[in-house]
Scaffold this motif. Structure first.
Motif, mmCIF file in Angstrom:
data_model
loop_
_atom_site.group_PDB
_atom_site.id
_atom_site.type_symbol
_atom_site.label_atom_id
_atom_site.label_comp_id
_atom_site.label_asym_id
_atom_site.label_seq_id
_atom_site.Cartn_x
_atom_site.Cartn_y
_atom_site.Cartn_z
ATOM 1 N N ALA A 5 -70.088 47.460 98.645
ATOM 2 C CA ALA A 5 -69.007 46.905 98.775
ATOM 3 C C ALA A 5 -67.768 48.071 98.524
ATOM 4 N N ALA A 6 -66.740 47.889 99.175
ATOM 5 C CA ALA A 6 -65.528 48.732 98.955
ATOM 6 C C ALA A 6 -64.335 48.014 99.659
ATOM 7 N N TYR A 7 -62.819 48.375 98.971
ATOM 8 C CA TYR A 7 -61.772 47.781 99.635
ATOM 9 C C TYR A 7 -60.809 48.794 99.526
ATOM 10 N N ILE A 24 -63.921 40.608 95.285
ATOM 11 C CA ILE A 24 -65.296 40.891 95.731
ATOM 12 C C ILE A 24 -66.422 40.523 94.335
ATOM 13 N N LYS A 25 -67.434 39.694 94.671
ATOM 14 C CA LYS A 25 -68.295 39.457 93.558
ATOM 15 C C LYS A 25 -69.783 39.544 93.977
ATOM 16 N N ARG A 229 -65.034 53.596 101.136
ATOM 17 C CA ARG A 229 -63.520 53.279 100.585
ATOM 18 C C ARG A 229 -62.922 54.483 101.520
ATOM 19 N N GLU A 230 -63.258 55.604 101.637
ATOM 20 C CA GLU A 230 -62.652 56.539 102.140
ATOM 21 C C GLU A 230 -62.097 56.189 103.674
ATOM 22 N N GLY A 231 -63.187 55.552 104.393
ATOM 23 C CA GLY A 231 -62.941 54.978 105.659
ATOM 24 C C GLY A 231 -61.740 53.962 105.711
ATOM 25 N N CYS A 232 -61.922 53.065 104.721
ATOM 26 C CA CYS A 232 -60.839 51.922 104.811
ATOM 27 C C CYS A 232 -59.435 52.597 104.237
ATOM 28 N N VAL A 250 -58.042 45.713 103.557
ATOM 29 C CA VAL A 250 -59.396 45.480 104.118
ATOM 30 C C VAL A 250 -60.487 45.434 103.033
ATOM 31 N N LEU A 251 -61.471 44.958 103.204
ATOM 32 C CA LEU A 251 -62.577 44.560 102.336
ATOM 33 C C LEU A 251 -63.872 44.796 103.283
#
Length: 256
Positions: A5-7, A24-25, A229-232, A250-251
């Motif tokens: 996961a990333a955001y 996010i959990k 994360r870099e893409g987000c 964005v998540l």
């Protein structure tokens, strides 16, 4: 199923406060990992939208840590129980935020889009115009916007292209805190492997295309959490460059 996961979230180029909230959990259960992710977009035209979004985020995170864990351990988890509990939280939060607004002489509200991924299924609760997508070979929107322009599109009075520039595009049919009654959408489906699930506030999606999203945070690009994360972040900066004025969040969750 395993998850990454990333955001990324940004106040944007115009607003002073970021009224978006997210969480996010990821938890280990006797039946494998479970993921709970949520985005709430505090209403831009309403005072203290960040209070509303944060309040609803906290309520659903408390549910995940307390009630979901108990349902899993007791072996009583099912879709009907989940929907009942989620709906109850939405109704309670709607009344709580309305009471807060009345006490302080303001109107506050928030959208709600959350996904639970457990065993081989996903479950979504949705109010407003934040969105949940599935990114596999194609980009698929899993939620339906609860907006005036979405209703006009469904009635054939607007095209999707016209809706993107319509002055009424931010008018919601319901939101938590500013609606007399809240009736969330409840959506179920099966989780796909090597697939990304994306939650976003509406500020993220107006200025970019589905192809750009897939190129940067689709399954082929989302190789690890750093790349995700870099893409987000890249897409968020692109949205800002194209003069989006809203908060941007964005998540991203990827299955393995």
């Amino acid at each position: 199923m395993k998850y990454k996961a990333a955001y990324y979230t940004d106040v944007g180029i115009k607003k002073k406060n970021n009224q978006d909230s997210l969480a996010i959990k990821i938890a280990d259960t006797p039946n494998g990992q479970a993921v709970f992710a949520i985005i709430c977009d505090g209403m831009g035209g309403l005072a203290k939208g960040e209070v509303a979004s944060r309040e609803v985020i906290c309520a659903y995170c408390d549910w995940f840590e307390r009630d979901f864990s108990r349902l899993v351990l007791e072996g009583t988890f099912n879709a009907a129980v989940l929907k009942e509990q989620w709906d109850s939280i939405a109704v309670n939060e709607n009344e709580k935020l309305k009471a807060y607004g009345e006490e302080h002489g303001i109107m506050i509200g928030t959208t709600l889009s959350a996904i639970l991924m457990y065993e081989d299924k996903y479950y979504i609760i949705h109010v407003g115009d934040s969105r949940v997508y599935e990114l596999s070979d194609t980009l698929t929107q899993l939620t339906k916007d609860q907006t005036l322009v979405a209703r006009e599109i469904a009635a054939g009075r607007l095209t999707p292209e016209q809706a993107e520039t319509d002055s009424r595009r931010s008018i919601l049919l319901q939101c938590i805190g500013a609606s007399p009654v809240v009736e969330p959408d409840f959506i179920r489906g099966y989780i796909a492997q090597d697939t990304c699930y994306m939650l976003c506030s509406d500020g993220f999606r107006h200025k970019i295309t589905g192809e750009e999203i897939m190129d940067r945070i689709g399954p082929a690009a989302a190789t690890d959490e750093d790349a995700m994360r870099e893409g987000c972040a890249f897409l968020t900066e692109l949205v800002k460059y194209r003069k989006e004025t809203d908060n941007i969040t964005v998540l991203l969750i990827k299955t393995e």
